[in-house]
Design a protein around this motif. Structure first.
Motif, PDB file in Angstrom:
ATOM      1  N   ALA A  25      17.575 -28.254  -2.770  1.00  0.00           N
ATOM      2  CA  ALA A  25      18.271 -28.888  -1.419  1.00  0.00           C
ATOM      3  C   ALA A  25      17.384 -29.161  -0.357  1.00  0.00           C
ATOM      4  CB  ALA A  25      19.595 -28.105  -1.395  1.00  0.00           C
ATOM      5  N   ALA A  26      16.574 -28.122   0.054  1.00  0.00           N
ATOM      6  CA  ALA A  26      15.636 -28.507   1.116  1.00  0.00           C
ATOM      7  C   ALA A  26      14.724 -29.427   0.890  1.00  0.00           C
ATOM      8  CB  ALA A  26      15.119 -27.003   1.641  1.00  0.00           C
ATOM      9  N   LEU A  27      14.113 -29.516  -0.406  1.00  0.00           N
ATOM     10  CA  LEU A  27      13.115 -30.421  -0.932  1.00  0.00           C
ATOM     11  C   LEU A  27      13.782 -31.847  -0.658  1.00  0.00           C
ATOM     12  CD1 LEU A  27      10.903 -28.684  -3.459  1.00  0.00           C
ATOM     13  CD2 LEU A  27      10.089 -29.404  -1.126  1.00  0.00           C
ATOM     14  N   LYS A  28      15.106 -31.831  -1.125  1.00  0.00           N
ATOM     15  CA  LYS A  28      15.572 -33.371  -1.146  1.00  0.00           C
ATOM     16  C   LYS A  28      15.965 -33.633   0.279  1.00  0.00           C
ATOM     17  CE  LYS A  28      17.653 -32.990  -5.707  1.00  0.00           C
ATOM     18  NZ  LYS A  28      18.852 -32.957  -6.596  1.00  0.00           N
ATOM     19  N   ALA A  29      16.263 -32.806   1.313  1.00  0.00           N
ATOM     20  CA  ALA A  29      16.402 -33.040   2.393  1.00  0.00           C
ATOM     21  C   ALA A  29      15.338 -33.816   3.128  1.00  0.00           C
ATOM     22  CB  ALA A  29      16.959 -31.967   3.172  1.00  0.00           C
ATOM     23  N   LEU A  30      14.211 -33.042   2.962  1.00  0.00           N
ATOM     24  CA  LEU A  30      12.959 -33.489   3.294  1.00  0.00           C
ATOM     25  C   LEU A  30      12.489 -34.889   2.782  1.00  0.00           C
ATOM     26  CD1 LEU A  30       9.933 -33.366   4.714  1.00  0.00           C
ATOM     27  CD2 LEU A  30       9.159 -31.850   2.630  1.00  0.00           C
ATOM     28  N   PHE A  82       3.907 -32.121   7.106  1.00  0.00           N
ATOM     29  CA  PHE A  82       4.544 -32.370   5.842  1.00  0.00           C
ATOM     30  C   PHE A  82       4.274 -31.120   5.093  1.00  0.00           C
ATOM     31  CE2 PHE A  82       3.457 -33.878   1.395  1.00  0.00           C
ATOM     32  CZ  PHE A  82       4.755 -34.139   1.092  1.00  0.00           C
ATOM     33  N   TYR A  83       3.151 -30.984   4.854  1.00  0.00           N
ATOM     34  CA  TYR A  83       2.734 -29.718   3.858  1.00  0.00           C
ATOM     35  C   TYR A  83       3.407 -28.582   4.290  1.00  0.00           C
ATOM     36  CZ  TYR A  83      -0.556 -32.396   1.092  1.00  0.00           C
ATOM     37  OH  TYR A  83      -1.045 -33.319   0.390  1.00  0.00           O
ATOM     38  N   ARG A  84       3.355 -28.095   5.430  1.00  0.00           N
ATOM     39  CA  ARG A  84       4.131 -26.922   6.136  1.00  0.00           C
ATOM     40  C   ARG A  84       5.589 -26.991   5.847  1.00  0.00           C
ATOM     41  NH1 ARG A  84       6.341 -23.036   6.915  1.00  0.00           N
ATOM     42  NH2 ARG A  84       5.711 -21.397   8.367  1.00  0.00           N
ATOM     43  N   ARG A  85       6.202 -28.173   5.962  1.00  0.00           N
ATOM     44  CA  ARG A  85       7.724 -28.381   5.701  1.00  0.00           C
ATOM     45  C   ARG A  85       7.923 -28.051   4.133  1.00  0.00           C
ATOM     46  NH1 ARG A  85      11.089 -31.844   8.833  1.00  0.00           N
ATOM     47  NH2 ARG A  85      12.544 -31.195   7.106  1.00  0.00           N
ATOM     48  N   ILE A  86       7.074 -28.311   3.145  1.00  0.00           N
ATOM     49  CA  ILE A  86       7.285 -28.227   1.831  1.00  0.00           C
ATOM     50  C   ILE A  86       7.108 -26.653   1.667  1.00  0.00           C
ATOM     51  CG2 ILE A  86       6.201 -28.180  -0.422  1.00  0.00           C
ATOM     52  CD1 ILE A  86       5.024 -30.873   0.220  1.00  0.00           C
ATOM     53  N   ILE A  87       6.228 -25.770   2.432  1.00  0.00           N
ATOM     54  CA  ILE A  87       6.203 -24.381   2.348  1.00  0.00           C
ATOM     55  C   ILE A  87       7.490 -23.874   2.927  1.00  0.00           C
ATOM     56  CG2 ILE A  87       4.770 -22.433   3.210  1.00  0.00           C
ATOM     57  CD1 ILE A  87       3.615 -23.944   1.029  1.00  0.00           C
ATOM     58  N   GLU A  88       7.921 -24.494   4.031  1.00  0.00           N
ATOM     59  CA  GLU A  88       9.221 -23.942   4.564  1.00  0.00           C
ATOM     60  C   GLU A  88      10.550 -24.017   3.559  1.00  0.00           C
ATOM     61  OE1 GLU A  88      10.756 -25.017   8.581  1.00  0.00           O
ATOM     62  OE2 GLU A  88      12.136 -26.267   7.182  1.00  0.00           O
ATOM     63  N   ALA A  89      10.448 -25.169   2.978  1.00  0.00           N
ATOM     64  CA  ALA A  89      11.499 -25.723   2.058  1.00  0.00           C
ATOM     65  C   ALA A  89      11.640 -24.801   0.769  1.00  0.00           C
ATOM     66  CB  ALA A  89      11.428 -27.036   1.453  1.00  0.00           C
ATOM     67  N   ILE A  90      10.640 -24.197   0.327  1.00  0.00           N
ATOM     68  CA  ILE A  90      10.507 -23.366  -1.004  1.00  0.00           C
ATOM     69  C   ILE A  90      10.632 -22.082  -0.783  1.00  0.00           C
ATOM     70  CG2 ILE A  90       9.389 -25.217  -2.200  1.00  0.00           C
ATOM     71  CD1 ILE A  90       7.099 -23.258  -2.349  1.00  0.00           C
ATOM     72  N   GLY A  91      10.554 -21.625   0.779  1.00  0.00           N
ATOM     73  CA  GLY A  91      10.636 -20.355   1.134  1.00  0.00           C
ATOM     74  C   GLY A  91       9.284 -19.432   0.497  1.00  0.00           C
ATOM     75  N   TYR A  92       8.168 -20.154   0.662  1.00  0.00           N
ATOM     76  CA  TYR A  92       6.824 -19.584   0.133  1.00  0.00           C
ATOM     77  C   TYR A  92       6.618 -18.073   0.649  1.00  0.00           C
ATOM     78  CZ  TYR A  92       2.044 -18.527  -0.321  1.00  0.00           C
ATOM     79  OH  TYR A  92       0.773 -17.917  -0.550  1.00  0.00           O
ATOM     80  N   PHE A  93       6.862 -17.938   1.746  1.00  0.00           N
ATOM     81  CA  PHE A  93       6.585 -16.594   2.270  1.00  0.00           C
ATOM     82  C   PHE A  93       7.514 -15.306   1.872  1.00  0.00           C
ATOM     83  CE2 PHE A  93       4.698 -19.612   5.663  1.00  0.00           C
ATOM     84  CZ  PHE A  93       3.435 -18.978   5.331  1.00  0.00           C
ATOM     85  N   GLU A  94       8.576 -15.679   1.038  1.00  0.00           N
ATOM     86  CA  GLU A  94       9.287 -14.786   0.555  1.00  0.00           C
ATOM     87  C   GLU A  94       8.999 -14.736  -0.852  1.00  0.00           C
ATOM     88  OE1 GLU A  94      13.491 -15.530   0.974  1.00  0.00           O
ATOM     89  OE2 GLU A  94      13.228 -16.022   3.279  1.00  0.00           O
ATOM     90  N   THR A  95       8.685 -15.978  -1.682  1.00  0.00           N
ATOM     91  CA  THR A  95       8.244 -16.066  -3.182  1.00  0.00           C
ATOM     92  C   THR A  95       6.970 -16.066  -3.379  1.00  0.00           C
ATOM     93  OG1 THR A  95       8.343 -18.386  -3.201  1.00  0.00           O
ATOM     94  CG2 THR A  95      10.445 -17.368  -3.378  1.00  0.00           C
ATOM     95  N   LEU A  96       6.027 -16.446  -2.322  1.00  0.00           N
ATOM     96  CA  LEU A  96       4.551 -16.584  -2.607  1.00  0.00           C
ATOM     97  C   LEU A  96       4.472 -17.382  -3.821  1.00  0.00           C
ATOM     98  CD1 LEU A  96       3.446 -12.992  -1.889  1.00  0.00           C
ATOM     99  CD2 LEU A  96       3.343 -14.888  -0.385  1.00  0.00           C
TER     100      LEU A  96
END
Length: 151
Positions: A25-30, A82-96
């Motif tokens: 959903a977050a990626l689709k919003a982006l 854009f790349y930082r928004r992808i990281i945000e959208a997927i929750g990178y800092f939680e999932t790595l």
């Protein structure tokens, strides 16, 4: 810019990963923002556990405050954002989980033969390094690096 990052980059992120519904959903919003890049206002990076959120808010403040869109913003800033928004959208800092891992793996796999060739060449000349001056060794290593980068 918006077409390239949507069609070439974001589409691969979707295709090469198995995201949960919230991430999708977050990626689709982006993606929707990028479809209307000329009118979609940029926003702050949301708190996502990343150590760089405050830095990003500082970087983006002038564009967010001015209600800039993706196309009003300097290209390099928008690209990195854009790349930082992808990281945000997927929750990178939680999932790595790296959304670009498949692309990185492909790049490494496709580079294997050239890497092996350069390694063999370097191993062949390495014994001669003992007889070289530091400047000659440095020049030889620089040549190998340039060859690796540019072919």
């Amino acid at each position: 810019m918006s077409r390239r990052i949507r069609e070439d980059i974001l589409s691969r992120v979707f295709a090469e990963n198995d995201f949960d519904p919230e991430q999708l959903a977050a990626l689709k919003a982006l993606d929707e923002e990028l479809q209307t890049a000329g009118t979609s206002e940029l926003r702050d990076i949301q708190e996502d556990g990343g150590p760089d959120v405050a830095t990003w808010r500082t970087i983006m403040a002038q564009y967010v405050d001015a209600k800039s869109n993706w196309l009003d913003t300097p290209w390099l800033t928008a690209e990195f954002y854009f790349y930082r928004r992808i990281i945000e959208a997927i929750g990178y800092f939680e999932t790595l989980v790296d959304p670009f891992q498949a692309q990185k793996d492909l790049g490494l796999t496709s580079a294997r033969a050239p890497i092996e060739s350069l390694t063999a060449q370097l191993q062949a000349v390495a014994p001669a390094f003992d007889a070289m001056t530091d400047k000659e060794v440095e020049a030889s290593l620089e040549l190998f690096v340039l060859t690796a980068l540019w072919g």
